[in-house]
Motif scaffolding. Structure first.
Motif, PDB file in Angstrom:
ATOM      1  N   UNK A 253       0.818  -1.191   0.000  1.00 55.77           N
ATOM      2  CA  UNK A 253       0.000   0.000   0.000  1.00 55.77           C
ATOM      3  C   UNK A 253       0.859   1.251   0.000  1.00 55.77           C
ATOM      4  N   UNK A 254       1.843   1.263   0.860  1.00 60.44           N
ATOM      5  CA  UNK A 254       2.744   2.404   0.912  1.00 60.44           C
ATOM      6  C   UNK A 254       3.838   2.218  -0.152  1.00 60.44           C
ATOM      7  N   UNK A 255       3.363   2.167  -1.401  1.00 57.45           N
ATOM      8  CA  UNK A 255       4.293   1.891  -2.491  1.00 57.45           C
ATOM      9  C   UNK A 255       5.357   2.955  -2.641  1.00 57.45           C
ATOM     10  N   UNK A 256       5.088   4.151  -2.135  1.00 55.08           N
ATOM     11  CA  UNK A 256       6.046   5.236  -2.276  1.00 55.08           C
ATOM     12  C   UNK A 256       7.125   5.235  -1.197  1.00 55.08           C
ATOM     13  N   UNK A 257       7.068   4.272  -0.289  1.00 50.67           N
ATOM     14  CA  UNK A 257       8.069   4.237   0.774  1.00 50.67           C
ATOM     15  C   UNK A 257       9.480   4.181   0.215  1.00 50.67           C
ATOM     16  N   UNK A 258       9.677   3.427  -0.854  1.00 50.21           N
ATOM     17  CA  UNK A 258      11.013   3.276  -1.420  1.00 50.21           C
ATOM     18  C   UNK A 258      11.569   4.568  -1.977  1.00 50.21           C
ATOM     19  N   UNK A 259      10.755   5.301  -2.769  1.00 51.54           N
ATOM     20  CA  UNK A 259      11.264   6.539  -3.362  1.00 51.54           C
ATOM     21  C   UNK A 259      11.446   7.613  -2.296  1.00 51.54           C
ATOM     22  N   UNK A 260      10.595   7.599  -1.276  1.00 48.14           N
ATOM     23  CA  UNK A 260      10.768   8.534  -0.170  1.00 48.14           C
ATOM     24  C   UNK A 260      12.078   8.242   0.554  1.00 48.14           C
ATOM     25  N   UNK A 261      12.324   6.964   0.786  1.00 48.39           N
ATOM     26  CA  UNK A 261      13.560   6.564   1.452  1.00 48.39           C
ATOM     27  C   UNK A 261      14.787   6.962   0.623  1.00 48.39           C
ATOM     28  N   UNK A 262      14.725   6.757  -0.688  1.00 53.03           N
ATOM     29  CA  UNK A 262      15.863   7.103  -1.547  1.00 53.03           C
ATOM     30  C   UNK A 262      16.171   8.595  -1.474  1.00 53.03           C
ATOM     31  N   UNK A 263      15.132   9.415  -1.538  1.00 53.30           N
ATOM     32  CA  UNK A 263      15.340  10.867  -1.501  1.00 53.30           C
ATOM     33  C   UNK A 263      15.857  11.310  -0.143  1.00 53.30           C
ATOM     34  N   UNK A 264      15.289  10.747   0.896  1.00 55.41           N
ATOM     35  CA  UNK A 264      15.692  11.125   2.250  1.00 55.41           C
ATOM     36  C   UNK A 264      17.150  10.784   2.508  1.00 55.41           C
ATOM     37  N   UNK A 265      17.556   9.579   2.090  1.00 58.57           N
ATOM     38  CA  UNK A 265      18.921   9.135   2.344  1.00 58.57           C
ATOM     39  C   UNK A 265      19.933   9.820   1.433  1.00 58.57           C
ATOM     40  N   UNK A 266      19.461  10.458   0.362  1.00 52.68           N
ATOM     41  CA  UNK A 266      20.371  11.121  -0.573  1.00 52.68           C
ATOM     42  C   UNK A 266      20.782  12.509  -0.106  1.00 52.68           C
ATOM     43  N   UNK A 267      20.254  12.969   1.021  1.00 51.09           N
ATOM     44  CA  UNK A 267      20.574  14.318   1.486  1.00 51.09           C
ATOM     45  C   UNK A 267      20.690  14.329   3.002  1.00 51.09           C
ATOM     46  N   UNK A 268      21.137  15.453   3.510  1.00 54.54           N
ATOM     47  CA  UNK A 268      21.242  15.659   4.953  1.00 54.54           C
ATOM     48  C   UNK A 268      20.689  17.035   5.279  1.00 54.54           C
ATOM     49  N   UNK A 269      20.410  17.256   6.540  1.00 55.51           N
ATOM     50  CA  UNK A 269      20.006  18.587   6.989  1.00 55.51           C
ATOM     51  C   UNK A 269      21.234  19.427   7.285  1.00 55.51           C
ATOM     52  N   UNK A 270      21.181  20.673   6.871  1.00 61.89           N
ATOM     53  CA  UNK A 270      22.287  21.596   7.086  1.00 61.89           C
ATOM     54  C   UNK A 270      21.792  22.865   7.777  1.00 61.89           C
ATOM     55  N   UNK A 271      21.024  22.664   8.834  1.00 53.56           N
ATOM     56  CA  UNK A 271      20.519  23.771   9.638  1.00 53.56           C
ATOM     57  C   UNK A 271      20.261  23.248  11.040  1.00 53.56           C
ATOM     58  N   UNK A 272      20.326  24.112  12.047  1.00 50.26           N
ATOM     59  CA  UNK A 272      20.183  23.666  13.439  1.00 50.26           C
ATOM     60  C   UNK A 272      18.724  23.523  13.874  1.00 50.26           C
ATOM     61  N   UNK A 273      18.012  22.549  13.282  1.00 52.32           N
ATOM     62  CA  UNK A 273      16.615  22.324  13.651  1.00 52.32           C
ATOM     63  C   UNK A 273      16.497  21.943  15.127  1.00 52.32           C
ATOM     64  N   UNK A 274      15.376  22.343  15.728  1.00 52.28           N
ATOM     65  CA  UNK A 274      15.082  21.940  17.097  1.00 52.28           C
ATOM     66  C   UNK A 274      14.206  20.693  17.067  1.00 52.28           C
TER      67      UNK A 274
END
Length: 540
Positions: A253-274
């Motif tokens: 059902x959550x067929x988009x989990x893979x593409x979401x995971x790929x995009x998420x893992x391809x970048x990092x955060x570069x700001x001091x989020x709380x």
């Protein structure tokens, strides 16, 4: 290993423990919504190997009009108090007299210009304003404001105030763009929504077009792992078989989990989020945008702005989170060059009364400012006229009278940010025409495409006498091919392959399938005139 029909107490205990652990982590509502059984999800067939569809003229026009721009909708849930967010210093004495207990002192305001200021705890926005990346639209609302949280939220989502409309403005957009969405969805989720599950904004006639999660932790789990549930370590028994089916179906059902995971893992955060609520949500979205996910619309939620009591403390916590989160979000996006491609926009179902109540708070009101952020705004400033806060100008409910219709904002975003043809925008906004605002961005003319002769097929599932039917209305004669699929994408039967003449045709699903169909959820797909259409259907 567990054994079927075992009476062994140790095995029973093990099964009960596994059962209890599963219920501890299993969100039944999310599962049902994801399957589309509650009309709140439609990712069920994303992995099926079905041939690509021939696009409709309208979907082609919409696709051609699309650009790289992204919209982040920030829902200030509960009704934000506009007068304590953007303080009308030009009429400070009247403002202060209306709010003797909860007013901001002038000395505690950061002045955006000579007339308006923000509370000093929103100071991260001072630099955003100074960089030309913030606009404030005064007095946003609609005539005869409904003061119910639920009904007003529906109105903001659907754009229809006079009667109930079950679809949302983005749902209608995506429905035209992806008429065969259930069988052949796009490669990436059209929208991602955190919180506000059940809101109509992404709801189409039969599908919800957002990948929806209840909270940022749930989305983070999908983004980090690429799936929801373990399908390897499953007990070998009837319970295990059922568990495997449920988990595998949820993961499918959550067929988009893979593409979401790929995009998420391809970048990092570069700001001091709380770790504040909005900060958590925007940090995840920043990584997906920077990772190239390609999703066009995101919606996040911050609650609760329903400040009937103790407003001073509660409002400060919420607005401080908003201000710092926005600052960090755009700092993060700028490191990858996305700060001018992402427009953020606040919405709230209504504002608050101009005067305080007896509980150091404010009650449900009407007009409230909408704030927009992003380098694409090409300069900071105010849009529209601020509502008159003098009591002689209030409506019959003692509320501020809106000076800007919220649908003007939507129309401007669709026309000038996403560059859609105005005739398409009118369709999305239920065939009403609204004014476009000067928000600092605009599009070149899209050409002279003819949208007047575009027609769509009307088809709905109906149920009566324990039977299931598909009703199709034809405006001209054409061959109609209808196939039935199960929720895993397997073709079950051909229900029709014949000429349909103008008029309404009723297809008896179980009769035409000519086989025993188990009770449950299915998908039908219509092919006619070179176009595909699909909807979910329940076999009773």
């Amino acid at each position: 290993m567990c054994t079927e029909h075992s009476s062994n107490k140790k095995t029973d205990s093990t099964n009960k423990t596994a059962h209890d652990q599963e219920h501890a982590t299993w969100n039944r509502r999310s599962f049902i919504q994801a399957l589309g059984l509650a009309g709140a999800g439609s990712m069920v067939l994303g992995g099926s190997n079905v041939s690509a569809t021939a696009p409709s003229p309208l979907s082609v026009a919409l696709s051609q009009a699309e650009n790289d721009n992204i919209l982040v909708i920030i829902r200030l849930k509960g009704g934000n108090d506009g007068l304590n967010t953007i303080v009308p210093v030009y009429n400070y004495d009247t403002y202060a007299n209306l709010r003797p207990t909860i007013k901001h002192q002038q000395s505690d305001l950061l002045m955006l210009n000579d007339d308006f200021g923000i509370p000093n705890y929103m100071n991260p926005l001072e630099s955003v304003w100074g960089e030309g990346s913030m606009k404030i639209i005064h007095g946003v609302g609609y005539p005869e404001q409904n003061l119910s949280h639920f009904r007003s939220s529906e109105i903001w989502a659907s754009t229809q105030a006079d009667s109930f409309e079950p679809t949302g403005w983005w749902g209608r957009y995506f429905e035209d763009l992806y008429p065969d969405y259930l069988i052949n969805p796009p490669a990436v989720p059209p929208a991602i929504q955190i919180g506000s599950i059940g809101n109509l904004i992404f709801e189409g006639t039969d599908n919800n077009y957002a990948f929806s999660v209840a909270n940022p932790n749930q989305l983070a789990n999908v983004a980090e792992n690429g799936s929801l549930h373990d399908v390897i370590n499953i007990p070998d028994c009837v319970y295990g078989d059922k568990l495997l089916f449920m988990r595998a179906t949820a993961n499918t059902t959550f067929t988009y989990a893979g593409v979401i995971n790929d995009a998420y893992m391809a970048s990092t955060n570069n700001a001091p989020y709380t770790t504040q609520p909005l900060s958590d949500q925007l940090a995840i979205i920043a990584r997906m945008i920077k990772g190239g996910l390609g999703t066009k619309v995101y919606m996040v939620s911050l609650e609760t702005f329903d400040t009937h009591a103790n407003q001073v403390e509660n409002h400060e916590t919420l607005l401080a989170d908003l201000a710092l989160s926005i600052k960090n979000f755009y700092t993060d996006l700028a490191t990858a060059g996305y700060d001018d491609k992402v427009l953020s926009m606040t919405i709230s179902e209504f504002g608050r009364r101009p005067y305080e109540n007896g509980s150091n708070g404010t009650d449900h009101g009407a007009a409230s400012p909408t704030m927009l952020f992003g380098a694409g705004l090409n300069g900071s400033g105010f849009v529209g006229d601020h509502p008159n806060i003098n009591s002689s100008a209030w409506d019959n409910n003692d509320n501020l009278v809106p000076s800007t219709d919220f649908r003007d904002v939507y129309s401007t975003v669709l026309t000038d940010w996403f560059c859609l043809d105005p005739s398409v925008v009118n369709t999305i906004l239920l065939n009403e025409t609204y004014d476009n605002l000067d928000l600092g961005f605009n599009c070149e003319a899209l050409g002279t495409q003819d949208f007047n002769n575009i027609s769509t097929l009307f088809h709905i599932p109906t149920y009566r006498n324990n039977s299931t039917f598909i009703e199709i209305t034809m405006t001209n004669s054409a061959r109609v091919d209808i196939k039935l699929y199960n929720i895993l994408g397997k073709e079950i039967a051909t229900l029709s392959n014949e000429i349909f003449y103008p008029g309404t045709h009723v297809v008896d699903v179980k009769l035409k399938a000519n086989q025993n169909l188990a009770y449950g959820q299915y998908i039908y797909r219509i092919h006619t005139g070179g176009q595909f259409y699909s909807k979910s259907i329940l076999i009773k």
